[in-house]
Design a protein around this motif. Sequence first.
Motif, PDB file in Angstrom:
ATOM      1  N   ASP A  48       0.838  -1.194   0.000  1.00 29.19           N
ATOM      2  CA  ASP A  48       0.000   0.000   0.000  1.00 29.19           C
ATOM      3  C   ASP A  48       0.876   1.248   0.000  1.00 29.19           C
ATOM      4  OD1 ASP A  48      -2.335  -1.531   0.140  1.00 29.19           O
ATOM      5  OD2 ASP A  48      -2.298  -1.562   2.342  1.00 29.19           O
ATOM      6  N   VAL A  49       0.299   2.383  -0.366  1.00 24.62           N
ATOM      7  CA  VAL A  49       1.025   3.647  -0.302  1.00 24.62           C
ATOM      8  C   VAL A  49       1.401   3.918   1.164  1.00 24.62           C
ATOM      9  CG1 VAL A  49       0.886   6.140  -0.692  1.00 24.62           C
ATOM     10  CG2 VAL A  49      -0.202   4.552  -2.305  1.00 24.62           C
ATOM     11  N   PRO A  50       2.690   4.139   1.472  1.00 21.77           N
ATOM     12  CA  PRO A  50       3.124   4.303   2.865  1.00 21.77           C
ATOM     13  C   PRO A  50       2.859   5.714   3.415  1.00 21.77           C
ATOM     14  CG  PRO A  50       5.021   4.431   1.430  1.00 21.77           C
ATOM     15  CD  PRO A  50       3.837   4.108   0.544  1.00 21.77           C
ATOM     16  N   GLN A  51       1.627   6.152   3.312  1.00 21.96           N
ATOM     17  CA  GLN A  51       1.247   7.468   3.815  1.00 21.96           C
ATOM     18  C   GLN A  51       1.550   7.564   5.304  1.00 21.96           C
ATOM     19  OE1 GLN A  51       0.152  10.096   2.166  1.00 21.96           O
ATOM     20  NE2 GLN A  51      -0.328  11.399   3.914  1.00 21.96           N
ATOM     21  N   ASP A  52       2.206   8.670   5.720  1.00 22.24           N
ATOM     22  CA  ASP A  52       2.509   8.998   7.121  1.00 22.24           C
ATOM     23  C   ASP A  52       3.632   8.164   7.734  1.00 22.24           C
ATOM     24  OD1 ASP A  52       0.583  11.029   7.202  1.00 22.24           O
ATOM     25  OD2 ASP A  52      -1.005   9.611   7.711  1.00 22.24           O
ATOM     26  N   VAL A  53       4.262   7.288   6.967  1.00 26.06           N
ATOM     27  CA  VAL A  53       5.444   6.586   7.475  1.00 26.06           C
ATOM     28  C   VAL A  53       6.588   7.595   7.576  1.00 26.06           C
ATOM     29  CG1 VAL A  53       7.165   4.810   6.942  1.00 26.06           C
ATOM     30  CG2 VAL A  53       4.734   4.376   6.521  1.00 26.06           C
ATOM     31  N   PRO A  54       7.378   7.597   8.670  1.00 21.17           N
ATOM     32  CA  PRO A  54       8.479   8.566   8.800  1.00 21.17           C
ATOM     33  C   PRO A  54       9.474   8.441   7.652  1.00 21.17           C
ATOM     34  CG  PRO A  54       8.024   7.544  10.907  1.00 21.17           C
ATOM     35  CD  PRO A  54       7.227   6.779   9.883  1.00 21.17           C
ATOM     36  N   GLY A  55       9.849   9.579   7.101  1.00 27.07           N
ATOM     37  CA  GLY A  55      10.801   9.596   6.005  1.00 27.07           C
ATOM     38  C   GLY A  55      11.228  11.013   5.696  1.00 27.07           C
ATOM     39  N   SER A  56      11.606  11.262   4.448  1.00 28.66           N
ATOM     40  CA  SER A  56      12.069  12.598   4.050  1.00 28.66           C
ATOM     41  C   SER A  56      11.821  12.778   2.561  1.00 28.66           C
ATOM     42  CB  SER A  56      13.555  12.770   4.365  1.00 28.66           C
ATOM     43  OG  SER A  56      14.339  11.854   3.607  1.00 28.66           O
ATOM     44  N   ASN A  57      11.915  14.028   2.123  1.00 31.29           N
ATOM     45  CA  ASN A  57      11.854  14.322   0.702  1.00 31.29           C
ATOM     46  C   ASN A  57      12.613  15.623   0.445  1.00 31.29           C
ATOM     47  OD1 ASN A  57       9.868  16.732   0.336  1.00 31.29           O
ATOM     48  ND2 ASN A  57       8.782  15.361   1.752  1.00 31.29           N
ATOM     49  N   PRO A  58      13.085  15.825  -0.787  1.00 31.14           N
ATOM     50  CA  PRO A  58      13.905  17.006  -1.073  1.00 31.14           C
ATOM     51  C   PRO A  58      13.213  18.337  -0.799  1.00 31.14           C
ATOM     52  CG  PRO A  58      14.137  15.399  -2.823  1.00 31.14           C
ATOM     53  CD  PRO A  58      13.012  14.922  -1.951  1.00 31.14           C
ATOM     54  N   ASN A  59      11.908  18.446  -1.068  1.00 33.36           N
ATOM     55  CA  ASN A  59      11.228  19.718  -0.866  1.00 33.36           C
ATOM     56  C   ASN A  59      11.199  20.122   0.605  1.00 33.36           C
ATOM     57  OD1 ASN A  59      10.522  20.766  -3.429  1.00 33.36           O
ATOM     58  ND2 ASN A  59       8.955  19.199  -3.647  1.00 33.36           N
ATOM     59  N   ASP A  60      10.833  19.184   1.479  1.00 32.94           N
ATOM     60  CA  ASP A  60      10.825  19.500   2.910  1.00 32.94           C
ATOM     61  C   ASP A  60      12.236  19.799   3.403  1.00 32.94           C
ATOM     62  OD1 ASP A  60       8.107  19.263   3.152  1.00 32.94           O
ATOM     63  OD2 ASP A  60       8.146  17.206   3.917  1.00 32.94           O
ATOM     64  N   MET A  61      13.222  19.066   2.891  1.00 36.08           N
ATOM     65  CA  MET A  61      14.602  19.289   3.320  1.00 36.08           C
ATOM     66  C   MET A  61      15.071  20.691   2.939  1.00 36.08           C
ATOM     67  SD  MET A  61      17.886  16.786   2.704  1.00 36.08           S
ATOM     68  CE  MET A  61      17.285  15.604   3.924  1.00 36.08           C
ATOM     69  N   ALA A  62      14.721  21.135   1.737  1.00 34.51           N
ATOM     70  CA  ALA A  62      15.142  22.470   1.286  1.00 34.51           C
ATOM     71  C   ALA A  62      14.530  23.576   2.131  1.00 34.51           C
ATOM     72  CB  ALA A  62      14.774  22.668  -0.178  1.00 34.51           C
ATOM     73  N   ARG A  63      13.378  23.306   2.759  1.00 32.40           N
ATOM     74  CA  ARG A  63      12.725  24.316   3.598  1.00 32.40           C
ATOM     75  C   ARG A  63      13.253  24.319   5.031  1.00 32.40           C
ATOM     76  NH1 ARG A  63       7.759  21.410   1.605  1.00 32.40           N
ATOM     77  NH2 ARG A  63       7.367  22.242  -0.476  1.00 32.40           N
ATOM     78  N   ASP A  64      14.179  23.432   5.350  1.00 27.30           N
ATOM     79  CA  ASP A  64      14.689  23.347   6.720  1.00 27.30           C
ATOM     80  C   ASP A  64      15.345  24.668   7.119  1.00 27.30           C
ATOM     81  OD1 ASP A  64      16.700  22.690   8.924  1.00 27.30           O
ATOM     82  OD2 ASP A  64      15.671  20.766   8.702  1.00 27.30           O
ATOM     83  N   PRO A  65      15.005  25.218   8.296  1.00 28.66           N
ATOM     84  CA  PRO A  65      15.581  26.507   8.713  1.00 28.66           C
ATOM     85  C   PRO A  65      17.085  26.474   8.911  1.00 28.66           C
ATOM     86  CG  PRO A  65      14.333  25.498  10.507  1.00 28.66           C
ATOM     87  CD  PRO A  65      14.024  24.706   9.283  1.00 28.66           C
ATOM     88  N   ASP A  66      17.675  25.278   9.025  1.00 26.85           N
ATOM     89  CA  ASP A  66      19.126  25.180   9.161  1.00 26.85           C
ATOM     90  C   ASP A  66      19.851  25.416   7.842  1.00 26.85           C
ATOM     91  OD1 ASP A  66      19.329  24.716  11.900  1.00 26.85           O
ATOM     92  OD2 ASP A  66      19.036  22.559  11.678  1.00 26.85           O
ATOM     93  N   LEU A  67      19.101  25.497   6.737  1.00 24.62           N
ATOM     94  CA  LEU A  67      19.711  25.688   5.428  1.00 24.62           C
ATOM     95  C   LEU A  67      19.544  27.120   4.930  1.00 24.62           C
ATOM     96  CD1 LEU A  67      18.796  22.461   3.420  1.00 24.62           C
ATOM     97  CD2 LEU A  67      20.958  23.050   4.513  1.00 24.62           C
ATOM     98  N   GLN A  68      20.618  27.647   4.381  1.00 23.00           N
ATOM     99  CA  GLN A  68      20.629  28.990   3.790  1.00 23.00           C
ATOM    100  C   GLN A  68      20.716  28.846   2.271  1.00 23.00           C
ATOM    101  OE1 GLN A  68      24.091  31.218   4.799  1.00 23.00           O
ATOM    102  NE2 GLN A  68      23.740  32.800   3.259  1.00 23.00           N
ATOM    103  N   PRO A  69      19.741  29.372   1.514  1.00 23.24           N
ATOM    104  CA  PRO A  69      19.823  29.286   0.054  1.00 23.24           C
ATOM    105  C   PRO A  69      20.918  30.194  -0.496  1.00 23.24           C
ATOM    106  CG  PRO A  69      17.921  30.589   0.717  1.00 23.24           C
ATOM    107  CD  PRO A  69      18.505  30.035   1.977  1.00 23.24           C
ATOM    108  N   LEU A  70      21.703  29.660  -1.412  1.00 27.66           N
ATOM    109  CA  LEU A  70      22.770  30.440  -2.043  1.00 27.66           C
ATOM    110  C   LEU A  70      22.373  30.916  -3.429  1.00 27.66           C
ATOM    111  CD1 LEU A  70      25.865  28.208  -1.146  1.00 27.66           C
ATOM    112  CD2 LEU A  70      24.951  30.164   0.137  1.00 27.66           C
ATOM    113  N   GLY A  71      21.494  30.175  -4.080  1.00 33.33           N
ATOM    114  CA  GLY A  71      21.077  30.539  -5.431  1.00 33.33           C
ATOM    115  C   GLY A  71      21.365  29.442  -6.430  1.00 33.33           C
ATOM    116  N   GLN A  72      21.008  29.698  -7.657  1.00 28.48           N
ATOM    117  CA  GLN A  72      21.211  28.726  -8.724  1.00 28.48           C
ATOM    118  C   GLN A  72      22.691  28.557  -9.028  1.00 28.48           C
ATOM    119  OE1 GLN A  72      19.029  29.648 -12.295  1.00 28.48           O
ATOM    120  NE2 GLN A  72      19.935  27.973 -13.470  1.00 28.48           N
ATOM    121  N   VAL A  73      23.089  27.306  -9.249  1.00 32.49           N
ATOM    122  CA  VAL A  73      24.473  27.039  -9.624  1.00 32.49           C
ATOM    123  C   VAL A  73      24.621  27.334 -11.105  1.00 32.49           C
ATOM    124  CG1 VAL A  73      26.342  25.349  -9.720  1.00 32.49           C
ATOM    125  CG2 VAL A  73      24.681  25.275  -7.844  1.00 32.49           C
ATOM    126  N   LEU A  74      25.508  28.241 -11.447  1.00 26.92           N
ATOM    127  CA  LEU A  74      25.722  28.650 -12.831  1.00 26.92           C
ATOM    128  C   LEU A  74      26.771  27.754 -13.459  1.00 26.92           C
ATOM    129  CD1 LEU A  74      25.861  32.492 -12.130  1.00 26.92           C
ATOM    130  CD2 LEU A  74      23.859  31.108 -12.727  1.00 26.92           C
TER     131      LEU A  74
END
Length: 210
Positions: free
Chosen positions: A183-209
């Motif tokens: 079955d779809v593992p809805q609500d099972v603990p895990g991670s994804n790139p979008n949530d990780m990018a929003r982590d307050p411990d991360l500072q965005p630098l911008g697009q890599v040229l």
Amino acid sequence: MRWIVLLAAWLLAGPALAQGVTALQLQPGDLLFVTASQNGLSGAIDDATARAGQVSYDHVALVAGSGEQAQVLHADQLGSREQPLAVFLREAGEKQRQVDAYRLRDADPQVIADGLDQARRLLGKPYNATYVPDEDSLYCSDFIERAFRAHGIFALQPMNFRNPRTGVIADWWVQFYAGHGMDVPQDVPGSNPNDMARDPDLQPLGQVLH
């Protein structure tokens, strides 16, 4: 008069620095997030984890080394592996994907060193195609979370496969997991790139040229 010239130069330089960084400006421990497409697995990830008005990502990698010899450590369909940064960026460009750089805020150098060491210990593991965390295989954000787990940088969160606007799990995910006999593992603990990018411990630098 000289200060006016300097101010003008600073104003002209500011937007360029805010808009992006070059590969040579990246540092060990920086994270590279790759933008999502609208099709297939990437589109399904985007459907479930994107937020309106924000850039959406479907992959993340860790920078190791610096300069022309820089590498990235990451987990993709080829497994947990090391890859030259230049090749990683070229492949993203060939797929018309944008690569954005983020940096841990005020991170102790030892945290970065420990994260890179642990990431290297994880190399060679196969790809986790179900995204349900286990000890024997890894997916991209899982790889990064485990690399820094000893320092508690990224917290696991209940995985979401529902479209945040409709609350419906896309048929793509239902069929995907049915193919894995689960079955779809809805609500099972895990991670994804979008949530990780929003982590307050991360500072965005911008697009890599590149």
